[in-house]
Design a protein around this motif. Sequence first.
Motif, PDB file in Angstrom:
ATOM      1  N   ARG A 163      -5.627 -12.741  10.305  1.00  0.00           N
ATOM      2  CA  ARG A 163      -6.376 -11.518   9.994  1.00  0.00           C
ATOM      3  C   ARG A 163      -5.992 -10.382  10.926  1.00  0.00           C
ATOM      4  NH1 ARG A 163      -8.003 -16.111   7.251  1.00  0.00           N
ATOM      5  NH2 ARG A 163      -9.089 -15.422   5.378  1.00  0.00           N
ATOM      6  N   CYS A 164      -5.638 -10.717  12.150  1.00  0.00           N
ATOM      7  CA  CYS A 164      -5.191  -9.682  13.084  1.00  0.00           C
ATOM      8  C   CYS A 164      -3.769  -9.233  12.794  1.00  0.00           C
ATOM      9  CB  CYS A 164      -5.292 -10.202  14.526  1.00  0.00           C
ATOM     10  SG  CYS A 164      -6.987 -10.480  15.092  1.00  0.00           S
ATOM     11  N   LEU A 165      -3.004 -10.040  12.064  1.00  0.00           N
ATOM     12  CA  LEU A 165      -1.640  -9.670  11.713  1.00  0.00           C
ATOM     13  C   LEU A 165      -1.581  -8.605  10.623  1.00  0.00           C
ATOM     14  CD1 LEU A 165       0.250 -13.104  11.680  1.00  0.00           C
ATOM     15  CD2 LEU A 165       0.648 -11.181  13.223  1.00  0.00           C
ATOM     16  N   SER A 166      -2.651  -8.481   9.849  1.00  0.00           N
ATOM     17  CA  SER A 166      -2.639  -7.558   8.702  1.00  0.00           C
ATOM     18  C   SER A 166      -2.268  -6.130   9.092  1.00  0.00           C
ATOM     19  CB  SER A 166      -4.000  -7.586   7.996  1.00  0.00           C
ATOM     20  OG  SER A 166      -4.264  -8.871   7.478  1.00  0.00           O
ATOM     21  N   PRO A 167      -2.947  -5.517  10.076  1.00  0.00           N
ATOM     22  CA  PRO A 167      -2.549  -4.141  10.433  1.00  0.00           C
ATOM     23  C   PRO A 167      -1.172  -4.067  11.063  1.00  0.00           C
ATOM     24  CG  PRO A 167      -4.190  -4.979  11.981  1.00  0.00           C
ATOM     25  CD  PRO A 167      -4.116  -5.968  10.855  1.00  0.00           C
ATOM     26  N   LEU A 168      -0.729  -5.135  11.724  1.00  0.00           N
ATOM     27  CA  LEU A 168       0.574  -5.126  12.373  1.00  0.00           C
ATOM     28  C   LEU A 168       1.701  -5.285  11.365  1.00  0.00           C
ATOM     29  CD1 LEU A 168      -0.239  -7.395  15.456  1.00  0.00           C
ATOM     30  CD2 LEU A 168      -0.328  -4.903  15.312  1.00  0.00           C
ATOM     31  N   VAL A 169       1.521  -6.191  10.403  1.00  0.00           N
ATOM     32  CA  VAL A 169       2.572  -6.483   9.428  1.00  0.00           C
ATOM     33  C   VAL A 169       2.757  -5.332   8.460  1.00  0.00           C
ATOM     34  CG1 VAL A 169       3.150  -7.962   7.468  1.00  0.00           C
ATOM     35  CG2 VAL A 169       2.345  -8.979   9.595  1.00  0.00           C
ATOM     36  N   TYR A 170       1.672  -4.769   7.984  1.00  0.00           N
ATOM     37  CA  TYR A 170       1.793  -3.796   6.897  1.00  0.00           C
ATOM     38  C   TYR A 170       1.498  -2.371   7.337  1.00  0.00           C
ATOM     39  CZ  TYR A 170       2.286  -2.933   1.918  1.00  0.00           C
ATOM     40  OH  TYR A 170       2.764  -2.527   0.706  1.00  0.00           O
ATOM     41  N   GLY A 171       0.430  -2.154   8.111  1.00  0.00           N
ATOM     42  CA  GLY A 171       0.033  -0.797   8.449  1.00  0.00           C
ATOM     43  C   GLY A 171       0.906  -0.133   9.483  1.00  0.00           C
ATOM     44  N   LEU A 172       1.088  -0.766  10.638  1.00  0.00           N
ATOM     45  CA  LEU A 172       1.822  -0.143  11.736  1.00  0.00           C
ATOM     46  C   LEU A 172       3.317  -0.120  11.503  1.00  0.00           C
ATOM     47  CD1 LEU A 172      -0.160  -1.533  14.806  1.00  0.00           C
ATOM     48  CD2 LEU A 172      -0.476   0.605  13.557  1.00  0.00           C
ATOM     49  N   ARG A 173       3.825  -0.856  10.506  1.00  0.00           N
ATOM     50  CA  ARG A 173       5.249  -0.803  10.154  1.00  0.00           C
ATOM     51  C   ARG A 173       5.547   0.324   9.166  1.00  0.00           C
ATOM     52  NH1 ARG A 173       6.838  -4.749   7.182  1.00  0.00           N
ATOM     53  NH2 ARG A 173       9.048  -4.726   7.745  1.00  0.00           N
ATOM     54  N   ASP A 174       4.498   0.929   8.619  1.00  0.00           N
ATOM     55  CA  ASP A 174       4.664   2.013   7.659  1.00  0.00           C
ATOM     56  C   ASP A 174       4.604   3.350   8.410  1.00  0.00           C
ATOM     57  OD1 ASP A 174       4.061   4.059   5.682  1.00  0.00           O
ATOM     58  OD2 ASP A 174       3.709   2.416   4.285  1.00  0.00           O
ATOM     59  N   LYS A 175       5.756   4.006   8.550  1.00  0.00           N
ATOM     60  CA  LYS A 175       5.817   5.227   9.358  1.00  0.00           C
ATOM     61  C   LYS A 175       4.927   6.326   8.806  1.00  0.00           C
ATOM     62  CE  LYS A 175      10.544   4.303  10.953  1.00  0.00           C
ATOM     63  NZ  LYS A 175      11.950   4.797  10.992  1.00  0.00           N
ATOM     64  N   ASP A 176       4.885   6.456   7.470  1.00  0.00           N
ATOM     65  CA  ASP A 176       4.050   7.493   6.871  1.00  0.00           C
ATOM     66  C   ASP A 176       2.579   7.269   7.183  1.00  0.00           C
ATOM     67  OD1 ASP A 176       6.407   8.461   5.753  1.00  0.00           O
ATOM     68  OD2 ASP A 176       6.146   7.252   3.941  1.00  0.00           O
ATOM     69  N   PHE A 177       2.142   6.028   7.036  1.00  0.00           N
ATOM     70  CA  PHE A 177       0.740   5.698   7.282  1.00  0.00           C
ATOM     71  C   PHE A 177       0.394   5.897   8.756  1.00  0.00           C
ATOM     72  CE2 PHE A 177      -2.984   3.029   7.766  1.00  0.00           C
ATOM     73  CZ  PHE A 177      -3.680   3.241   6.581  1.00  0.00           C
ATOM     74  N   VAL A 178       1.312   5.513   9.641  1.00  0.00           N
ATOM     75  CA  VAL A 178       1.056   5.616  11.084  1.00  0.00           C
ATOM     76  C   VAL A 178       0.897   7.064  11.513  1.00  0.00           C
ATOM     77  CG1 VAL A 178       2.103   5.277  13.362  1.00  0.00           C
ATOM     78  CG2 VAL A 178       2.118   3.425  11.705  1.00  0.00           C
TER      79      VAL A 178
END
Length: 340
Positions: A282-297
């Motif tokens: 569950r802690c991997l979710s923001p790391l795998v998908y969110g923080l790897r997306d430059k636009d979202f970050v």
Amino acid sequence: MPNTSQGSEGSLVLPTVQYQRHLNDKVVIVQVFIGIFLCINSLMIVTFFKKEAFFTNTRYIFFAHMLVCDSMFLALTDVLLLMSYSRVPMPGGLCIFLVVILENLTVATPLTLTAMSLERYIAICMPLHHSELSTPVRAMRCILLIQALSSVEWIIVISILFSAVPLSFYTSLLVCSFEQMIVFSWQGHLSSALCQFYFLVMSVVIAFTYVKIMVAARAVSPDSKKSTNKGLRTVILHGFQLLLCLIQFWCPMIESVIMKINFNVFIQVRYIDYIIFILAPRCLSPLVYGLRDKDFVVVMKYYALFGYSKKVFIFNMDKPNDVKVKNSHAHTCKVNAGHV
């Protein structure tokens, strides 16, 4: 020392609460990590709803759904962890309510991961049909289907529980866990079989999408290979995260065996399982998908800094397989101070 006992028809009865334990360093560390990731998840959820370009895009819709499920799951499991570790009882009726929510969220996350992998497969391997198949309306319908499939197990388990336990069960104090919902041994076997079926189906889907994207990665032109390889890495990370989530389905069987032998060992094993197979994916979710997306970050950074981020960026939300297309087919989004 409290003793465990075996109820009628193989049901498990947790030990009578005799004392409470104070929190130790391990539990405090868990609280710190959960607090950090809940803050990150909350910021990402706020970011998602702040930009129309995000909540009209299928992959971000799935991502937001997973963030909401993971955040609720982390908060509720943390409460149960503290109560279980301290051996603080609660009424049976309240325990049923919490178990229903948690069982739904437990299955919802791996199902959402599977849907996200399928979305990446369509975007990379079927780019001409991506805009037709991957729409916000279809994404919401898929989320409803995910919630329906997530409800199957707890509906079966709770229905059997309602028909078997006396009314006094709902007011009796117990240390809440899913094992308390298992009245008959065959009921546990049925629940386990359903989880293993989900495990098989989701594993096949993840393997299918991985193979197809890998084949596509070898066939694309050098200009598109970078984005295709990124999609392949995303599916691999999804597969690893899904594996951790699915191993969680096996944990109750192992824990139930250990609980019959030694309750103190059972508590320690459950804690380890919670860290590796519940907390970690569950802690991997923001790391795998969110923080790897430059636009979202970039957008998230803007809101995290309360609008003090002056950086301007342009990104394309409609690129079918993460490859930039002509400006006439793209929605550009500029973010700077006062423009979000």
